[in-house]
Design a protein around this motif. Structure first.
Motif, short mmCIF file in Angstrom:
data_model
loop_
_atom_site.label_atom_id
_atom_site.label_comp_id
_atom_site.label_asym_id
_atom_site.label_seq_id
_atom_site.Cartn_x
_atom_site.Cartn_y
_atom_site.Cartn_z
N LYS A 115 36.79 37.39 19.06
CA LYS A 115 35.38 37.74 18.98
C LYS A 115 35.10 38.32 17.60
N PRO A 116 33.83 38.44 17.22
CA PRO A 116 33.53 38.96 15.88
C PRO A 116 34.11 40.36 15.70
N SER A 117 34.57 40.67 14.52
CA SER A 117 35.01 42.03 14.23
C SER A 117 33.87 42.98 14.55
N PRO A 118 34.18 44.11 15.19
CA PRO A 118 33.10 45.02 15.59
C PRO A 118 32.39 45.65 14.39
N ALA A 119 31.09 45.84 14.52
CA ALA A 119 30.31 46.46 13.44
C ALA A 119 30.72 47.92 13.31
N PRO A 120 30.87 48.39 12.06
CA PRO A 120 31.23 49.80 11.87
C PRO A 120 30.13 50.73 12.36
N GLU A 121 28.89 50.32 12.21
CA GLU A 121 27.79 51.15 12.69
C GLU A 121 26.83 50.32 13.52
N PRO A 122 27.10 50.20 14.81
CA PRO A 122 26.21 49.39 15.65
C PRO A 122 24.83 50.01 15.72
N GLY A 123 23.83 49.17 15.76
CA GLY A 123 22.46 49.69 15.83
C GLY A 123 21.66 48.95 16.87
N VAL A 124 20.38 49.30 16.96
CA VAL A 124 19.48 48.60 17.87
C VAL A 124 18.65 47.63 17.03
N VAL A 125 18.73 46.38 17.38
CA VAL A 125 18.03 45.35 16.61
C VAL A 125 17.10 44.56 17.51
N VAL A 126 15.86 44.44 17.09
CA VAL A 126 14.93 43.57 17.81
C VAL A 126 14.91 42.23 17.10
N VAL A 127 15.03 41.16 17.86
CA VAL A 127 14.83 39.83 17.29
C VAL A 127 13.63 39.22 17.99
N GLU A 128 12.59 38.97 17.22
CA GLU A 128 11.43 38.28 17.77
C GLU A 128 11.48 36.85 17.30
N HIS A 129 11.45 35.92 18.23
CA HIS A 129 11.48 34.53 17.77
C HIS A 129 10.70 33.61 18.68
N THR A 130 10.57 32.39 18.21
CA THR A 130 9.84 31.29 18.85
C THR A 130 8.34 31.61 18.90
N LEU A 156 24.46 38.85 16.66
CA LEU A 156 24.31 40.30 16.49
C LEU A 156 24.90 41.05 17.69
N ARG A 157 24.67 40.50 18.87
CA ARG A 157 25.25 41.08 20.07
C ARG A 157 26.77 41.04 19.98
N GLY A 158 27.28 39.88 19.56
CA GLY A 158 28.72 39.72 19.46
C GLY A 158 29.32 40.71 18.48
N ARG A 159 28.57 41.08 17.49
CA ARG A 159 29.03 42.02 16.47
C ARG A 159 28.96 43.46 16.99
N GLY A 160 28.35 43.65 18.14
CA GLY A 160 28.34 44.97 18.74
C GLY A 160 27.01 45.69 18.70
N HIS A 161 25.98 45.05 18.18
CA HIS A 161 24.67 45.70 18.15
C HIS A 161 23.99 45.58 19.51
N ARG A 162 23.07 46.52 19.76
CA ARG A 162 22.23 46.39 20.95
C ARG A 162 21.03 45.55 20.54
N VAL A 163 20.91 44.41 21.15
CA VAL A 163 19.88 43.46 20.71
C VAL A 163 18.82 43.31 21.78
N ASN A 164 17.58 43.31 21.32
CA ASN A 164 16.45 43.15 22.21
C ASN A 164 15.64 41.96 21.71
N VAL A 165 15.53 40.95 22.56
CA VAL A 165 14.90 39.70 22.12
C VAL A 165 13.51 39.57 22.71
N ARG A 166 12.53 39.34 21.87
CA ARG A 166 11.15 39.34 22.33
C ARG A 166 10.38 38.09 21.92
N PHE A 167 9.48 37.71 22.80
CA PHE A 167 8.59 36.58 22.57
C PHE A 167 7.17 37.13 22.52
N VAL A 408 14.05 45.28 12.81
CA VAL A 408 13.38 44.21 13.53
C VAL A 408 13.48 42.94 12.70
N VAL A 409 13.96 41.89 13.32
CA VAL A 409 14.05 40.60 12.64
C VAL A 409 12.99 39.68 13.23
#
Length: 650
Positions: A115-130, A156-167, A408-409
């Motif tokens: 799996k991806p190497s873990p992020a040194p500083e995991p964060g909360v990331v919003v991904v808005e797409h589509t 991003l999830r695989g890297r250890g971040h908390r990801v929130n995906v929004r439409f 936020v991405v």
RNA sequence: GGGCCCGUAGCUCAGCCAGGAUAGAGCGCCGGCCUCCUAAGCCGGUGGUCGGGGGUUCAAAUCCCCCCGGGCCCGCCA
């Protein structure tokens, strides 16, 4: 996550080497760790080593001392190496193959999976797409957005971040009002019409929208004398002729006549917009109903495509809840509030002068076009309704507030660069500096049809549903051919996965800055450099493991993998955690895609000349099986990160 | 008119941000490989003035400037 005895996560050998090597070099050279890490790469030729650092950029001499330092550090950390040498200015580290193999056996025995190497500083990331307008089915342009956005979220999830995906459901705009007008004139509903046409509801709505929009264009252009308008009128009439064939005649006529009868079609649309924003019936139910119907279609398509969301945000809710009004209030209190062309606006040039230019952090994170004056941003129309950008400002704030996001991405087309920048500048002006700096426009180029753009307004687009169906049909033919006597259920399942894999991979592999010209034959080519090629390679590896049976790690002999092609394949597979981590940090799913192709190529080449289950030496056989397992698991994880299903059999 | 993006093999693209080690894949084309783990595969061959010119550098596909070609954006649309 699998953990070792000390409770620490099990680290794969290359991630560990990266940590030790970058620490050693950053100490030695007095450079930030991140900079060193960025420059440690895979050497162009495997003879050079496993990881490489361009020493010559920092030192013109005394290279041996650097190598000696690194050797000492590796020693201390118990990392055995076959060589640490400087060649033509590059410091190359070559690990001990036997120890690598031992490590892999130990990890696999402990239940570790790549799996991806873990992020040194995991964060909360919003991904808005589509966030496609709810007025037509998703087309291939949206599919690129969805494939990119979903892959980013998975990475991003695989890297250890908390990801929130929004439409973001854009139901307040003009386009929704146009569709609503169409249904009003047609005297039908999306559900009814879809049933009559025998299509999904989003398709039915798309047709009504295109007919209505094009009819309005035609009516407007009819009165014009200008030469270019004559050409546009001809084009609109041609589009209408095509649309006429695609739906029920009476409905088509009803819309056409209805639009023709209206005294002022534009005003009719504007009226619907005003009343919808105000939350008044019957417009509220009408517009909502249409949007809900389309969303139902979206969900069906997206589920098929392997894309899911944590939240669906309604633009109308931002208006009705008062969040948009709050932004306008804040703007009025702001020193950047001005009247521009008679409307309320934010003084963007002044925000740039006062908040961007003097602030080096803002400057570096928000690059502005040089020599181009961004005009003031109008917030409220003269009739009191809001503009898309105003609502987007409210939404941008909401995304941070609702989730506690660090960043936020926004996966949005490159044609939206200016509005996206305007939103960030507006946030800055309203005092949302942190939000402005941590909101990122992840832009990508459009998907074109050969020779022309896709145009939703004219109904000229290739829907994702059709492409998936076509891909599935083609895949099914192959699956049947290759698996005589297989059940229909198997054919169906595999063909669907291959179809999704082909389309998603084709949309993610090219860099996002590259416009894609949609050539179906290319998307549906299941050969090398494709998603199905990777799925096939995975299935092939899986088949070997099934035939081999359980791996006995006590019997597996590490030395069997220590040299030659097997060692190279081992190292290449072990690069995955680093590659995937970097792809996540760089927001570059295409890098992961390229890597997986190379790994599959190496595996297939090796497969051809070195048999596993026919290996006579038992120790070597179990070792090779462990290698195959490593490759299979790596492909499985990598494909999953791209939303492509790793098939066990195909 | 201005801004942003793209231009690498016949075609589709990677490498460019963070300059260095023989510019890499696939498709196509030509020739080989299935009594042996899935031939959606493998092996070999073919094919490149990295759009053009200038500059910076020990070193430029990569950085800077100019030019050419294509796309996008400059709305009280989204």
């Amino acid at each position: 996550m699998s953990r070792g005895l000390a409770g620490k996560p099990l680290l794969d050998p290359l991630t560990r080497l990266m940590e030790v090597l970058s620490a050693a070099l950053s100490d030695y050279l007095g450079l930030p760790r991140g900079e060193v890490e960025r420059q440690i790469t895979r050497p162009p030729r495997s003879e050079y080593g496993d990881l490489s650092f361009p020493l010559l950029r920092y030192q013109r001499e005394n290279w041996d001392a650097a190598a000696e330092t690194v050797r000492g550090r590796l020693w201390e950390e118990g990392i055995r190496f076959a060589g640490v040498e400087v060649f033509r200015g590059f410091l190359n580290v070559r690990l001990d193959g036997e120890q690598l193999a031992e490590e892999v056996f130990r990890l696999q025995a402990a239940g570790w999976a790549p799996k991806p190497s873990p992020a040194p500083e995991p964060g909360v990331v919003v991904v808005e797409h589509t966030s496609a307008n709810p007025i037509h089915p998703l087309h291939m342009g949206h599919a690129r957005n969805a494939a990119l956005g979903d892959s980013l979220a998975r990475l991003l999830r695989g890297r250890g971040h908390r990801v929130n995906v929004r439409f973001y459901v854009d139901d307040v705009g003009r386009q929704s009002a146009v569709a609503a007008l169409g249904f009003k004139l047609a005297g039908t509903t999306p559900g009814e019409l879809a049933e009559r046409m025998g299509v999904k509801k989003d398709w039915a709505v798309g047709w009504v929208y295109s007919v209505t929009h094009t009819a309005m264009d035609a009516v407007r252009l009819r009165g014009s004398e200008a030469v270019e308008d004559k050409a546009k009128l001809d084009e609109a009439l041609a589009a209408l002729a095509r649309l006429k064939e695609k739906g029920p005649r009476e409905v088509f006529e009803a819309i056409l006549e209805g639009v023709g009868r209206l005294e002022d079609p534009e005003e009719a649309v504007a009226g619907i917009m005003r009343r919808y924003e105000a939350g008044l019936e019957p417009e509220k139910s009408l517009v909502r109903g249409i949007a809900e119907a389309v969303l139902e279609g979206f969900r069906e398509t997206l589920e098929r495509f392997g894309v899911s969301f944590d939240a669906w945000d309604w633009e109308s809710w931002l208006v009705w809840s008062g969040r948009v009004a709050r932004v306008i209030e804040e703007a009025r209190r702001s020193r950047y509030h001005i009247i521009y062309k008679g409307a309320e606006a934010l003084d963007i040039p002044r925000i740039i002068r006062e908040l961007v230019e003097p602030d080096s952090e803002v400057r570096s994170r928000m690059p502005l076009p040089r020599g181009f004056e961004i005009p003031p941003l109008i917030l409220v129309r003269s009739d009191g309704t809001t503009l898309y950008t105003t609502r987007d400002i409210a939404y941008s704030i909401y995304k941070f507030e609702a989730t506690g996001a660090d960043s936020v991405v926004n996966v949005v087309g490159a044609d939206q660069r200016l509005p996206q920048l305007q939103v960030r500048l507006a946030l800055l002006g309203l005092g949302y500096r942190r939000e402005a700096l941590n909101m990122l426009h992840y832009d990508y180029e459009i998907v074109r049809l050969p020779g022309r753009r896709m145009r939703s307004r004219r109904g000229e687009y290739v829907a994702l549903d059709e492409v998936l169906d076509e891909a599935k049909a083609r895949a099914a033919v192959e699956v049947r051919e290759r698996n005589p006597g297989a059940s229909e259920e198997f054919v169906e399942r595999v063909a669907e996965a291959v179809a999704v894999g082909a389309v998603r991979f084709a949309l993610v592999r090219p860099g996002r800055a590259k416009p894609i010209t949609l050539q179906l034959e290319k998307v549906l080519d299941f050969k090398e450099n494709s998603g199905p090629y990777l799925q096939y390679t995975h299935a092939r590896a899986n088949s070997i493991l099934e035939k081999h049976g359980p791996i006995d790690y006590l019997k597996a002999r590490p030395a069997a993998l220590a040299e030659g092609d097997r060692r190279e394949l081992l190292v290449e597979a072990l690069r995955f955690p680093l590659v995937a981590a970097k792809a996540a940090d760089d927001l570059a799913p295409e890098d992961l895609a390229s890597y997986l192709l190379r790994l599959a190529d190496e595996f297939n080449s090796w497969y051809q000349k070195d048999s596993v289950i026919h290996e006579l030496d038992e120790g070597a056989r179990h070792a090779k099986a462990a290698l195959v397992k490593l490759v299979r698991d790596t492909l499985a994880e990598g494909l999953s990160l791209l939303g492509v299903e790793p098939l066990e059999k195909m």
